[in-house]
Design a protein around this motif. Structure first.
Motif, PDB file in Angstrom:
ATOM      1  N   PHE A 112     100.908   6.375   2.238  1.00 13.43           N
ATOM      2  CA  PHE A 112      99.964   6.852   3.174  1.00 13.43           C
ATOM      3  C   PHE A 112     100.824   8.132   4.157  1.00 13.43           C
ATOM      4  O   PHE A 112     101.850   7.759   4.339  1.00 13.43           O
ATOM      5  CB  PHE A 112      99.446   5.860   3.992  1.00 13.43           C
ATOM      6  CG  PHE A 112     100.109   5.013   4.946  1.00 13.43           C
ATOM      7  CD1 PHE A 112     100.309   5.506   6.407  1.00 13.43           C
ATOM      8  CD2 PHE A 112     100.786   3.977   4.573  1.00 13.43           C
ATOM      9  CE1 PHE A 112     101.132   4.580   7.260  1.00 13.43           C
ATOM     10  CE2 PHE A 112     101.544   3.252   5.562  1.00 13.43           C
ATOM     11  CZ  PHE A 112     101.529   3.451   6.897  1.00 13.43           C
ATOM     12  N   VAL A 113      99.982   8.815   4.853  1.00  8.98           N
ATOM     13  CA  VAL A 113     100.441   9.636   5.900  1.00  8.98           C
ATOM     14  C   VAL A 113      99.569   9.471   7.356  1.00  8.98           C
ATOM     15  O   VAL A 113      98.333   8.987   7.261  1.00  8.98           O
ATOM     16  CB  VAL A 113     100.331  11.295   5.562  1.00  8.98           C
ATOM     17  CG1 VAL A 113     100.619  11.222   4.158  1.00  8.98           C
ATOM     18  CG2 VAL A 113      98.816  11.705   5.526  1.00  8.98           C
ATOM     19  N   ILE A 114     100.104  10.013   8.277  1.00 13.87           N
ATOM     20  CA  ILE A 114      99.520  10.101   9.624  1.00 13.87           C
ATOM     21  C   ILE A 114      99.684  11.351  10.097  1.00 13.87           C
ATOM     22  O   ILE A 114     100.819  11.952  10.046  1.00 13.87           O
ATOM     23  CB  ILE A 114     100.090   9.223  10.626  1.00 13.87           C
ATOM     24  CG1 ILE A 114     100.223   7.415  10.062  1.00 13.87           C
ATOM     25  CG2 ILE A 114      99.505   9.275  11.971  1.00 13.87           C
ATOM     26  CD1 ILE A 114     100.853   6.578  11.044  1.00 13.87           C
ATOM     27  N   ILE A 136     108.394  10.018  15.984  1.00 14.66           N
ATOM     28  CA  ILE A 136     109.104  10.210  14.554  1.00 14.66           C
ATOM     29  C   ILE A 136     108.788  11.755  14.170  1.00 14.66           C
ATOM     30  O   ILE A 136     109.927  12.010  13.495  1.00 14.66           O
ATOM     31  CB  ILE A 136     108.302   9.308  13.695  1.00 14.66           C
ATOM     32  CG1 ILE A 136     108.193   7.707  14.156  1.00 14.66           C
ATOM     33  CG2 ILE A 136     108.610   9.356  12.262  1.00 14.66           C
ATOM     34  CD1 ILE A 136     107.342   6.852  13.362  1.00 14.66           C
ATOM     35  N   SER A 137     107.864  12.308  14.475  1.00 13.06           N
ATOM     36  CA  SER A 137     107.563  13.615  13.870  1.00 13.06           C
ATOM     37  C   SER A 137     108.730  14.528  14.593  1.00 13.06           C
ATOM     38  O   SER A 137     108.996  15.689  13.958  1.00 13.06           O
ATOM     39  CB  SER A 137     106.120  14.245  14.335  1.00 13.06           C
ATOM     40  OG  SER A 137     106.143  14.254  15.511  1.00 13.06           O
ATOM     41  N   PRO A 170     105.463  19.586   8.970  1.00 14.31           N
ATOM     42  CA  PRO A 170     104.919  20.167  10.255  1.00 14.31           C
ATOM     43  C   PRO A 170     103.607  19.398  10.785  1.00 14.31           C
ATOM     44  O   PRO A 170     103.306  19.654  11.755  1.00 14.31           O
ATOM     45  CB  PRO A 170     104.630  21.807  10.006  1.00 14.31           C
ATOM     46  CG  PRO A 170     105.731  21.849   8.797  1.00 14.31           C
ATOM     47  CD  PRO A 170     105.577  20.570   7.926  1.00 14.31           C
ATOM     48  N   THR A 171     102.772  18.892  10.002  1.00 16.42           N
ATOM     49  CA  THR A 171     101.647  18.298  10.288  1.00 16.42           C
ATOM     50  C   THR A 171     101.227  16.834  10.132  1.00 16.42           C
ATOM     51  O   THR A 171     100.109  16.345  10.273  1.00 16.42           O
ATOM     52  CB  THR A 171     100.245  19.212   9.564  1.00 16.42           C
ATOM     53  OG1 THR A 171     100.395  19.059   8.149  1.00 16.42           O
ATOM     54  CG2 THR A 171     100.200  20.636  10.052  1.00 16.42           C
ATOM     55  N   PHE A 172     102.286  16.225   9.495  1.00 17.48           N
ATOM     56  CA  PHE A 172     102.044  14.810   9.409  1.00 17.48           C
ATOM     57  C   PHE A 172     103.535  14.118   8.891  1.00 17.48           C
ATOM     58  O   PHE A 172     104.444  15.129   8.951  1.00 17.48           O
ATOM     59  CB  PHE A 172     101.178  14.592   8.029  1.00 17.48           C
ATOM     60  CG  PHE A 172     101.787  15.269   6.833  1.00 17.48           C
ATOM     61  CD1 PHE A 172     102.623  14.446   5.707  1.00 17.48           C
ATOM     62  CD2 PHE A 172     101.283  16.258   6.455  1.00 17.48           C
ATOM     63  CE1 PHE A 172     103.110  14.925   4.660  1.00 17.48           C
ATOM     64  CE2 PHE A 172     101.953  16.828   5.094  1.00 17.48           C
ATOM     65  CZ  PHE A 172     102.716  15.931   4.418  1.00 17.48           C
ATOM     66  N   VAL A 224     109.330   5.762   6.225  1.00 18.57           N
ATOM     67  CA  VAL A 224     109.119   6.941   6.573  1.00 18.57           C
ATOM     68  C   VAL A 224     109.883   7.954   5.526  1.00 18.57           C
ATOM     69  O   VAL A 224     111.029   8.143   6.051  1.00 18.57           O
ATOM     70  CB  VAL A 224     108.999   7.589   7.886  1.00 18.57           C
ATOM     71  CG1 VAL A 224     108.435   8.875   8.077  1.00 18.57           C
ATOM     72  CG2 VAL A 224     108.019   6.583   8.875  1.00 18.57           C
ATOM     73  N   ASP A 225     109.321   8.462   4.619  1.00 20.41           N
ATOM     74  CA  ASP A 225     110.157   9.168   3.816  1.00 20.41           C
ATOM     75  C   ASP A 225     110.055  10.876   3.617  1.00 20.41           C
ATOM     76  O   ASP A 225     110.675  11.722   3.074  1.00 20.41           O
ATOM     77  CB  ASP A 225     110.198   8.794   2.243  1.00 20.41           C
ATOM     78  CG  ASP A 225     108.734   9.159   1.727  1.00 20.41           C
ATOM     79  OD1 ASP A 225     107.830   9.576   2.468  1.00 20.41           O
ATOM     80  OD2 ASP A 225     108.458   8.912   0.366  1.00 20.41           O
TER      81      ASP A 225
END
Length: 251
Positions: A173-175, A203-204, A87-89, A82-83
């Motif tokens: 990819f993003v979540i 994680i966020s 704020p939204t992903f 996760v690089d």
């Protein structure tokens, strides 16, 4: 034809048909994989599993995502990082290459380029309207800097312009953790999280490099074309802790 020759020919025909059917069944199985998983580690400690349900109406993108989660021909998301935390992903870095074959030709869905993904993006069925959506990075969100250099051409020195950096290869990819409409122009939504959204949320919330785009020093450096500003920008959102996909696969 002798009886033995006839028998051998029949055996070869049946064997060949079996191989064809096996290949067809394998292809059908790849096309029908609807869920993939990612086991997440933070600083070497397990944080749980994220399960993603893939959308059937994004055939190339969802199959490509499934191929990479499974590790098709050795190309896998395993140990990807996760690089960026935005704020939204959250974002997982793209793979450095899509093939280790002698011909260097990628056999994951969509192949070596993002051309087929771009077609699906133009005819997008899903958008980043809420948290829990998963999308492949198809286009760069920032324009790549242009650099001028002198080259010899027909006995003369001419100035040419070249774009710096590399374009996305359709594996990062993003979540999303909230609605992120700014991603609609660059990312192809291929599925949604159906398990482990608490892991995504955790994680966020990890500490990350603050995006200081409002700093006057950054603004001046950016306008002046200072490479240090570009380097700093690439690091915005990078988590201070090591977040990796320990294992991935098809459910």
């Amino acid at each position: 034809m002798l009886a033995s020759e006839s028998v051998n020919a029949t055996i070869e025909a049946v064997s060949g048909l079996s191989i064809v059917l096996a290949e067809q069944n394998s292809e059908i199985e790849r096309n029908n994989r609807h869920e993939v998983y990612f086991d997440i580690n933070v600083d070497g400690q397990s944080q749980g599993r994220i399960v993603v349900q893939l959308f059937d109406d994004v055939p190339i993108g969802s199959r490509r995502f499934s191929d990479l989660a499974e590790g098709h021909e050795g190309i896998s998301y395993q140990l990807s990082k996760v690089d960026a935390i935005a704020p939204t992903f959250i974002r997982v870095s793209e793979l450095p290459r899509l093939s280790y074959s002698a011909s260097d030709a990628a056999t994951v869905a969509g192949g070596d380029t993002v051309e087929q993904l771009e077609v699906e993006l133009q005819d997008a069925k899903h958008f980043h309207q809420e948290g829990g959506l998963v999308s492949l990075v198809v286009k760069d969100s920032r324009p790549r800097p242009v650099k001028e250099r002198l080259v010899a051409y027909q006995g003369k020195l001419v100035t040419v312009q070249e774009q710096q950096g590399s374009v996305p290869n359709g594996s990062g990819f993003v979540i999303t953790t909230a609605a992120a409409p700014d991603l609609d122009a660059t990312n192809l939504v291929v599925g949604r999280v159906v398990g482990g959204m608490d892991v995504v949320e955790a994680i966020s919330q990890l500490p990350s490099v603050k995006a200081n785009t409002g700093s006057p020093f950054f603004k001046v450096a950016k306008l002046a074309g200072d490479k240090r500003a570009d380097v700093a920008e690439k690091g915005f959102g990078r988590p201070f802790r090591r977040v990796i996909i320990a294992q991935s696969g098809v459910v």
